[in-house]
Write an enzyme that holds these catalytic residues in place. Structure first.
Site, PDB file in Angstrom:
ATOM      1  N   HIS A  18      -3.313  -1.651 -17.845  1.00 44.15           N
ATOM      2  CA  HIS A  18      -2.732  -1.965 -16.530  1.00 44.15           C
ATOM      3  C   HIS A  18      -3.267  -0.917 -15.543  1.00 44.15           C
ATOM      4  CE1 HIS A  18       1.215  -2.619 -14.066  1.00 44.15           C
ATOM      5  NE2 HIS A  18       0.250  -3.409 -13.655  1.00 44.15           N
ATOM      6  N   CYS A  23       4.412   2.137  -7.408  1.00 44.19           N
ATOM      7  CA  CYS A  23       4.244   3.593  -7.495  1.00 44.19           C
ATOM      8  C   CYS A  23       2.952   4.078  -6.855  1.00 44.19           C
ATOM      9  CB  CYS A  23       4.294   4.046  -8.950  1.00 44.19           C
ATOM     10  SG  CYS A  23       5.908   3.862  -9.660  1.00 44.19           S
ATOM     11  N   ARG A  55       3.698 -10.398  -1.085  1.00 47.71           N
ATOM     12  CA  ARG A  55       2.338  -9.990  -1.466  1.00 47.71           C
ATOM     13  C   ARG A  55       1.257 -10.644  -0.629  1.00 47.71           C
ATOM     14  NH1 ARG A  55       1.787  -7.223  -6.700  1.00 47.71           N
ATOM     15  NH2 ARG A  55       3.909  -6.661  -7.243  1.00 47.71           N
TER      16      ARG A  55
HETATM   17  C1  SPV Z   1       2.827  -5.748 -11.091  1.00 46.61           C
HETATM   18  O1  SPV Z   1       4.020  -5.970 -10.933  1.00 46.61           O
HETATM   19  O2  SPV Z   1       2.412  -4.819 -11.801  1.00 46.61           O
HETATM   20  C2  SPV Z   1       1.828  -6.592 -10.434  1.00 46.61           C
HETATM   21  C3  SPV Z   1       2.258  -7.863  -9.865  1.00 46.61           C
HETATM   22  O3  SPV Z   1       0.680  -6.269 -10.435  1.00 46.61           O
HETATM   23  S1  SPV Z   1       2.560  -9.046 -11.082  1.00 46.61           S
HETATM   24  O4  SPV Z   1       1.511 -10.049 -10.989  1.00 46.61           O
HETATM   25  O5  SPV Z   1       3.839  -9.615 -10.816  1.00 46.61           O
HETATM   26  O6  SPV Z   1       2.512  -8.416 -12.384  1.00 46.61           O
HETATM   27 MN    MN Z   2       0.342  -4.780 -11.966  1.00 45.69          MN
END
Ligand code: SPV
Ligand code: MN
Length: 629
Positions: free
Chosen positions: A250, A275, A389
């Site tokens: 991630h 963050c 977003r």
């Molecule tokens: C996150 O929440 O870490 C994101 C958005 O990047 S999501 O697509 O909702 O995961």
């Molecule tokens: Mn993410």
């Protein structure tokens, strides 16, 4: 081709779509599609190739169906998710595990047979009256050792449009490879709609069947639950990486320029949501290659990385002209952008913290909105959702990195981890070595909850590598994979910790929004051994004189010794408390935690205790100059 589905697919496919499927000469793929067409019963099927005509078709469908509405600026549209469908649904996201497998505590799972039965019932006839879009895509650049191919079935033109912005098209790869191609599969239906949003969110389910590499998602529209190639694929990729000796993370990927912009050093970085991950990789003066998901592989004794995506699905809250000039520019210039869950007034999108005067009314995720509007429970409805977003292609950013499509990836020299931490870590520090970084920084990552998530604010949540939400293997195994990853690497990437949320006793933030630009420069120079550091019990800290020089150079600011003391004083009680918390979690909740984790954390504890005896609870880094650790 499988006879069973031929007639069904011929009947449903429109605009040459059947021929497009036939050209792929892939019976498994054909059967997969047939099976879910039979189950979900769409009215028609549109197969998207890589052609601009097909891409245009999907963009237009999103508008015709009202899933997106045009805004004033050319190429900009807005999409709304339902009031209760504004974020990832952790509770209803589950791994389907065959009877005899356990993923360990903390990972949400369900018996596979039971889950498949439930999801099939929810998907039955779920696409009735709707068009099904079929997309062929690639995770990572195509034709690379990183590439993972994927097929998405969705009845949402918004989801299909988002995937076009976010992922590379790969119909031609499927056509070339025929039956040889291996791929992940995603089946999504927004389910029954009411005012264009999923009606039955109480029956929202996201089920991951890693045995067959299929993810099912139903009764939801929010991107994190529906865009197969995003977080749904990260979960499948973590398992694939586990079996093949690489890492699915991630993480952002960014280039940081060295002195006089003569070199560029690539970093990856993992931060939990909210963050500062996207704002780090998008800082002025550096280059962004990706903001959310990265794959890391070893080649020729080095670590390489690619961005799994080619676009950004970024948090818009607090994006404003002053703090984020580059993204602001992209968001206010013609080009392809989907805004989601913002406030719209007169065709202009507004959001919390955008630095403008918020209109008193408009349309938002609650429908018609006006100032002081409350929901059924009396809860105030903000002008835009905190998780609102924007979705845009990376190439619309002026600072996007030219290596984005390089199938070799970029060489990673540093890895950054950061969380929301009001009182423990300094703004930036370096680990002693790979294992120390993996254990004391990455595996010890915590983040305090914010108003944007449900529940109490300021509660520390354990989130190893900022990847906990997506782990599809046990935490212990995942950490072990990180430890072993650099086995045959001559000079592993340097691991750093950062903290943008450090506060003083009165609750004031101790660092400024732009200071991360200075920390990045220090890290870049550290990777090349061109700047000093002070060894403290928890890692290497930047010395005052060096930070002062960098502040002047990067931000044209005078940096005071007082600020340095406040920011970089080693807070021993807080660091000891953190070790205690982390050890407790691993002892109680992670049965397969590697032994070395306890050893390294134990050593760090000892060093901190010794320092406390010598210097007291709060120690300015310079005092450690005479120490040997
Ligand atoms: C996150 O929440 O870490 C994101 C958005 O990047 S999501 O697509 O909702 O995961
Ligand atoms: Mn993410």
């Amino acid at each position: 081709m499988a006879k069973k589905y031929t007639e069904l697919l011929k009947e449903k496919c429109s605009q040459g779509s059947y021929e497009k499927l036939e050209q792929l000469k892939n019976p498994d793929l054909f059967n997969f599609i047939g099976k879910y067409v039979e189950l979900c019963a769409p009215q028609s099927i549109f197969v998207r190739t890589d052609s601009s005509k097909d891409i245009e078709y999907i963009r237009n469908r999103a508008k015709e169906l009202g899933e997106e509405r045009e805004l004033l600026i050319e190429g900009h549209t807005v999409h709304f998710d339902g009031y209760f469908d504004q974020a990832r649904d952790k509770e209803n996201t589950k791994f389907l595990v065959p009877g005899d497998i356990s993923l360990g505590p903390g990972i949400n799972s369900l018996n596979r047979e039971e889950g498949l039965k439930e999801i099939r019932e929810l998907l039955r006839n779920a696409m009735q009256g709707k068009e099904l879009y079929i997309l062929f895509l690639s995770l990572g650049p195509v034709d690379s050792d990183f590439s993972i191919y994927a097929v998405q079935l969705t009845d949402s033109a918004y989801v299909a449009h988002s995937e076009d912005i976010l992922y590379r098209p790969a119909y031609e790869v499927f056509r070339r490879e025929g039956p040889r191609i291996k791929f992940f599969k995603y089946v999504h239906s927004a389910g029954e709609l009411e005012n264009n949003v999923s009606k039955n969110v109480d029956k929202r389910r996201i089920y991951i069947d890693f045995r067959d590499n299929i993810v099912y998602s139903v009764n939801t529209q929010y991107g994190g639950n529906t865009i197969g190639l995003k977080k749904l694929s990260l979960r499948l990729a973590i398992r694939k990486a586990d079996g093949e000796g690489w890492l699915a993370e991630h993480m952002f990927v960014m280039g940081v320029y060295g002195p006089d912009n003569r070199r560029k050093t690539y970093f990856t970085g993992a931060f939990p949501s909210f963050c500062g991950k996207t704002s780090t990789c998008m800082v002025k003066g550096e280059s962004i290659l990706g903001d959310d998901i990265a794959y890391l592989r070893k080649r020729e004794g080095k670590v390489f990385s690619v961005n799994v995506e080619r676009g950004i699905f970024g948090i818009i809250k607090n994006v404003n002209a002053k703090d984020d000039p580059l993204i602001w520019k992209a968001l206010t210039t013609p080009g392809e952008i989907i805004f989601s869950n913002v406030l719209v007034n007169g065709g202009v999108p507004f959001w919390q913290g955008d630095g403008r005067v918020t209109p008193e009314e408009g349309i938002n995720f609650s429908g018609k909105w006006f100032k002081n509007k409350t929901d059924e429970k009396g809860k105030p409805i903000p002008c835009s959702h905190p998780n609102a977003r924007y979705t845009l292609p990376l190439k619309s950013l002026k600072n996007s990195d030219p290596e984005l499509e390089n199938p070799r990836g970029v060489e990673v020299k540093g890895i950054i981890y950061g969380g929301r931490d009001s009182d423990t870590w300094p703004p930036v520090f370096e680990s002693f070595n790979w294992a120390h970084g993996v254990i004391t920084i990455a595996s010890s990552l915590e983040s305090e909850t914010t108003a944007a998530t449900l529940g109490r604010e300021g509660v520390r949540k354990f989130n190893p590598m900022a990847n906990l939400d997506f782990l599809s293997i046990s935490i212990g195994k995942y950490i072990q994979n990180h430890l072993e990853f650099i086995k045959d690497i001559e000079k592993p990437p340097v691991i750093f910790g950062v903290n943008y949320f450090l506060k003083d006793k009165s609750g004031n933030y101790l660092t400024g929004m732009q200071d991360k630009r200075v920390w990045l420069k220090w890290m870049e120079l550290r990777v090349h051994n061109e700047i000093g550091a002070i060894k403290t019990p928890i890692g290497l800290f930047p010395p005052y004189e060096e930070v002062k020089k960098l502040f002047k150079k990067v931000l044209h600011k005078d940096y005071s010794q007082e600020d340095y003391f406040k920011q970089f004083t080693l807070r021993i009680p807080e660091n000891l408390a953190k070790i205690e918390r982390i050890v407790k979690i691993y002892k109680e909740k992670v049965p397969d935690a590697p032994e070395i984790l306890f050893k390294i954390l134990g050593e760090q504890k000892k060093k901190l205790e010794e320092a406390r005896i010598k210097y007291g609870d709060y120690v300015v880094p310079a005092l450690f100059l005479r120490e040997k650790f």
